[in-house]
Write an enzyme that holds these catalytic residues in place. Structure first.
Site, PDB file in Angstrom:
ATOM      1  N   LYS A 134       0.829  -1.194   0.000  1.00  0.00           N
ATOM      2  CA  LYS A 134       0.000   0.000   0.000  1.00  0.00           C
ATOM      3  C   LYS A 134       0.872   1.256   0.000  1.00  0.00           C
ATOM      4  O   LYS A 134       1.964   1.263   0.592  1.00  0.00           O
ATOM      5  CB  LYS A 134      -0.866   0.046   1.269  1.00  0.00           C
ATOM      6  CG  LYS A 134      -1.955  -0.998   1.379  1.00  0.00           C
ATOM      7  CD  LYS A 134      -2.659  -0.867   2.714  1.00  0.00           C
ATOM      8  CE  LYS A 134      -3.756  -1.907   2.889  1.00  0.00           C
ATOM      9  NZ  LYS A 134      -4.931  -1.634   2.049  1.00  0.00           N
ATOM     10  N   ARG A 167     -10.486 -11.387   2.551  1.00  0.00           N
ATOM     11  CA  ARG A 167     -11.474 -12.359   2.051  1.00  0.00           C
ATOM     12  C   ARG A 167     -10.892 -13.772   2.020  1.00  0.00           C
ATOM     13  O   ARG A 167     -11.634 -14.747   2.076  1.00  0.00           O
ATOM     14  CB  ARG A 167     -11.984 -11.929   0.681  1.00  0.00           C
ATOM     15  CG  ARG A 167     -10.956 -11.957  -0.433  1.00  0.00           C
ATOM     16  CD  ARG A 167     -11.387 -11.141  -1.638  1.00  0.00           C
ATOM     17  NE  ARG A 167     -11.348  -9.713  -1.358  1.00  0.00           N
ATOM     18  CZ  ARG A 167     -11.716  -8.783  -2.233  1.00  0.00           C
ATOM     19  NH1 ARG A 167     -12.166  -9.127  -3.431  1.00  0.00           N
ATOM     20  NH2 ARG A 167     -11.642  -7.503  -1.913  1.00  0.00           N
TER      21      ARG A 167
END
Length: 447
Positions: A226, A300
């Site tokens: 990120k 997820r």
């Protein structure tokens, strides 16, 4: 005589009927107070000290459920009691307690004000919901250096002991042996091994309710690292697990008639030589092979293995909570998390509960037309979509593959953070979905 200072709640246009003395009325008018929403005004007594406060509720009958949170956020240490037209006593008291929250582990500030419970308030219910919120907020606000996988595990064990919950755990390479390959892969690059915590409580003969919470203690993004501005808040990426624990507290404290199970996959998405890569194809507990499209979509993956485990004992209801996608915030902003459910009536009940308790959610579709966005040419499924659209929906559709279609399943894609203070939600880590879900569960399972 009460030692608590009164907070006199006044709606717009009702100042004249608030029972004020002529001097107090003149003071209020001189200071422009007319019951404006969120306005707090100190009223002097005969000696010039603060004798009471006026608080504006806004338009009659249209006050926000947690409006009194704006008062407690501004008040100094002390004891207070509510007077006047403050509406529902439970919501008024809850709003006050939620707004009085302070996170002072690292920096001491002003002490929180206290509330003398309104006579008709259900004080036990109000306190359990305020405590549930504080559990979630404290965990989210704690930085990753003090809440990595090891210390998070310790916090969960403390939580479980206090509530007489049974605890089991699978950690490190044992995750491979016990068939949790996605949880292991996401967390293996960290110096602190990944783990899956399994907590249970309640009567085994009661309906099986399972809560699953994303517990990424810090998310670098992995090899798809990120940028700095996106990484700054990633201590909150365990917000799903934090809110699940808050909800579990409310369920247990209320003694709902369920056999509660809490599954928390806890990992740090770190970067090292053993980090997983874009383009890897991974096995899952479900048996589906998963192509990795981006290592920054790790939440997820760990949820997929945990949801598969949850589904294996044929539960009555499975609920997962996760700080899952930025797309959810693009669609609905920071205050309104998406809710996904296979049962539209169940989703409607959760939304209704949330609106009544100042915990709004919005029902989003598990749109089958977008399933094709998760297609992979070399695996059963890609874990991210092949384009920029519908990111929150496609994340939910990915999770949808890991429980059987007949299972009652609910997914909340929460933010877990208040970027600016609002009534009942001070700046920082915040609860989302706890009260909405609790209200539905209380109605569904009873006390």
């Amino acid at each position: 005589m009460s030692d608590s200072q009164p907070i006199i709640c006044v709606s717009e246009g009702e100042l004249e009927g608030a029972g004020l003395s002529q001097e107090q009325l003149q003071w209020a008018k001189a200071n422009g107070f007319a019951g404006q929403s969120g306005r707090l005004l100190a009223l002097p007594d005969s000696e010039g000290d603060i004798g009471a406060y006026l608080f504006g509720m806004g338009a009659p009958g249209k006050a926000a459920p947690l409006a009194l949170g704006a008062a407690s956020a501004a008040l100094q240490e002390g004891s207070y009691e509510l007077k006047g037209n403050f509406g529902d006593p439970d919501l008024a008291a809850l709003g006050f307690l939620l707004g009085a929250y302070r996170f002072d582990r690292y920096k001491k500030g002003k002490a929180a004000p206290e509330l003398k419970m309104p006579e008709k308030a259900d004080s036990a219910e109000v306190k359990r919901l305020a405590e549930a919120a504080s559990i979630a907020r404290d965990l989210i606000n704690t930085p990753a250096n003090d809440l990595g996988p090891e210390l998070f595990e310790a916090s969960v064990r403390y939580f479980a002991r206090a509530r007489k919950m049974n605890v089991a755990m699978v950690m490190g390479d044992d995750l491979i042996e016990e068939n949790f390959p996605l949880i292991h892969t996401v967390g293996r690059a960290s110096s602190q091994p990944p783990r899956l915590m399994d907590l249970t409580w309640g009567n085994a003969n009661h309906p099986k309710l399972t809560l699953v919470g994303k517990g990424v203690t810090f998310d670098t993004g992995g090899l798809n690292i990120k940028p700095g501005n996106s990484m700054a808040l990633m201590k909150k990426d365990m917000g799903g697990a934090a809110n699940v624990l808050g909800l579990a507290h409310a369920i247990i404290d209320a003694k709902l008639k369920v056999r509660l199970r809490v599954l928390l996959p806890i990992v740090e998405n770190a970067i090292s030589g053993s980090a997983f890569r874009p383009g890897d194809v991974l096995p899952s507990r479900k048996g589906l092979t998963v192509e990795i499209g981006n290592t920054d979509a790790e939440g997820r993956l760990i949820l997929a293995d945990a949801l598969t485990l949850a589904d294996e004992e044929d539960p009555d209801l499975v609920i997962d909570m996760a700080t899952l996608t930025g797309a959810a915030r693009v669609a609905l902003g920071p205050e309104l998390p998406p809710l996904y459910a296979r049962d539209d009536e169940l989703a409607a009940r959760i939304m209704k509960s949330g609106l009544a308790l100042g915990d709004p959610l919005w029902h989003m579709p598990l749109w089958p037309g977008y399933d094709k966005m998760l297609e992979s040419k070399i695996a059963d499924i890609n874990h991210i979509s092949n384009g920029p659209f519908a990111g929150s929906i496609t994340a939910a559709l990915f999770l949808n593959r890991f429980t059987r279609q007949q299972t009652d399943w609910v997914h909340l894609d929460i933010f877990g953070w208040a970027p600016e203070a609002r009534p009942g939600h001070p700046f920082g880590g915040t609860d989302q979905g706890i009260r909405a879900l609790y209200g539905m569960l209380k109605e569904r399972y009873g006390q």
